[in-house]
Scaffold this motif. Structure first.
Motif, PDB file in Angstrom:
ATOM      1  N   LYS A 128      38.920  43.834  45.499  1.00  0.00           N
ATOM      2  CA  LYS A 128      39.153  44.808  44.422  1.00  0.00           C
ATOM      3  C   LYS A 128      40.668  44.931  44.285  1.00  0.00           C
ATOM      4  O   LYS A 128      41.401  44.554  45.213  1.00  0.00           O
ATOM      5  CB  LYS A 128      38.523  46.154  44.769  1.00  0.00           C
ATOM      6  N   ASN A 131      42.888  46.019  47.158  1.00  0.00           N
ATOM      7  CA  ASN A 131      43.013  45.150  48.327  1.00  0.00           C
ATOM      8  C   ASN A 131      43.760  43.855  48.017  1.00  0.00           C
ATOM      9  O   ASN A 131      43.758  42.926  48.808  1.00  0.00           O
ATOM     10  CB  ASN A 131      41.632  44.822  48.900  1.00  0.00           C
ATOM     11  N   ASP A 144      43.077  43.395  53.647  1.00  0.00           N
ATOM     12  CA  ASP A 144      41.912  44.184  54.043  1.00  0.00           C
ATOM     13  C   ASP A 144      40.690  43.331  54.322  1.00  0.00           C
ATOM     14  O   ASP A 144      39.620  43.552  53.756  1.00  0.00           O
ATOM     15  CB  ASP A 144      41.599  45.227  52.959  1.00  0.00           C
TER      16      ASP A 144
HETATM   17 MG    MG Z   1      41.431  48.572  51.328  1.00  0.00          MG
END
Ligand code: MG
Ligand code: ADP
Length: 334
Positions: A128, A131, A144
């Motif tokens: 997303k 990240n 992440d």
């Molecule tokens: Mg994150």
């Protein structure tokens, strides 16, 4: 651990605090993230160590580099290269809207990172904009990987289905799939491309049910043909939605060139096996039609503090660093 000092606070994600630091001696900028061990029944420490080892071996320009790891209290502190901003912030920087060549360049960097991870049997599971971080020289890097887990094509291992942040979550996860593949990342890539193209999230559901409702309303009700195996998913019978033919792609992306729409379309496919792979996407005509993707020299170079212009909440709660990460106090400079 005494090789680093904490110089500030970056943010707070779902998995704990992220602090900004420096490597003593070299002054190299780093980010420190603490991860706590999952409950013991979720995994014995050896699997955690194996996962961390795998992350340390990741060596790709488009994935944030894990520089070091050390145990700390009930978990670990991960040391990463420092990234001054992220795609989430770039998308909110109304004063400096991204150009089409810049969007194409971000997509290429994202796809190269995803292709690398998938080639190395790592699925990310939480792709997303928040990240995807941006380095000082403008490179997009996937961050992440905490939810990432090694996957094996041959082995059918059940995974926790509450993985990806809702808006980017693949439909099989929304229907509770326990067995899924790296195709969940390609769905997320499609959502991210859609968001770049329209400047707003494609499927912004506020609950898991609304999420599924928005996807179905947009793409139409899946059938046994478009989505084999759908009726066997754990939550399939728990909820039914009105039959719909969906919205036409031109309506979803009214101002986009056909190559862009075609690329999104190939990711947002119900049947995960038929989603375009990252490597295939890199040779899609979208990237070879004018305007061409931007060179790195023309990419936005985030300055210090870029991130914090957009994340007001984090800066409202000012606390001394030593209170935020109290057991790291030993690392603070006096
Ligand atoms: Mg994150
Ligand atoms: P979480 O699992 O909590 O979401 P992340 O790794 O995504 O953890 O980190 C949370 C936030 O911290 C990110 O969205 C980003 O703003 C910031 N962050 C994470 N890693 C770095 C890094 N290497 N450099 C700078 N900021 C980072």
């Amino acid at each position: 651990m005494d090789q680093y000092k904490v110089v500030g606070r970056i943010g707070e994600g779902a998995h704990g605090l992220v602090l900004r630091g420096q490597r003593l001696g070299t002054g190299q900028e780093i980010a420190l993230k603490r991860v706590l061990l999952k409950k013991l029944e979720d995994g014995i420490p050896t699997t955690v160590i194996r996962e961390i080892k795998a992350l340390q071996e990741v060596d790709c320009e488009y994935v944030v580099q894990l520089l070091d790891v050390f145990p700390q209290g009930l978990g670990f502190v991960l040391v990463f290269e420092f990234m001054p901003s992220g795609l989430w912030e770039m998308l909110r920087d109304a004063e400096n809207p991204l150009t089409v060549p810049q969007m194409k360049a971000y997509m290429i960097m994202l796809l190269k990172g995803v292709a690398y991870l998938h080639e190395h049997s790592i699925m990310h599971r939480d792709l997303k904009p928040a990240n995807l971080l941006i380095s000082r020289d403008g490179v997009l890097k996937i961050a992440d990987l905490g939810l990432g887990r090694m996957f094996w094509a041959e082995q059918n291992r059940p995974y926790s289905h509450q993985v990806a942040t809702r808006w980017y979550r693949a439909p099989e996860l929304l229907y509770g799939a326990r067995y899924y593949t790296e195709a969940v990342d390609l769905w997320a890539v499609g959502c991210i491309l859609g968001e770049l193209l329209t400047c707003s999230p494609l499927f912004p559901g506020e609950t898991d049910i609304e999420q599924l409702a928005i996807v179905l309303r947009t793409l139409g009700t899946p059938t046994a043909e478009t989505w084999p195996g759908m009726t066997e998913l754990p939550d399939f019978n728990k909820i039914t939605f009105p039959e719909t033919r969906g919205v036409s792609w031109d309506q979803i992306f009214p101002d986009c060139v056909p190559e862009a729409v075609d690329l999104v379309k190939k990711f947002l496919v119900y049947n995960g096996d038929r989603r375009l792979k990252a490597k295939q996407a890199l040779v899609h005509p979208y990237f070879f039609t004018l305007p061409l993707p931007c060179q790195l020299s023309g990419m936005p170079k985030p300055v210090d503090g870029h991130r914090h212009q957009f994340k007001v909440k984090e800066y409202d709660i000012e606390k001394p660093v030593d209170e935020l990460f109290s057991d790291l106090k030993g690392m603070l400079t006096s």
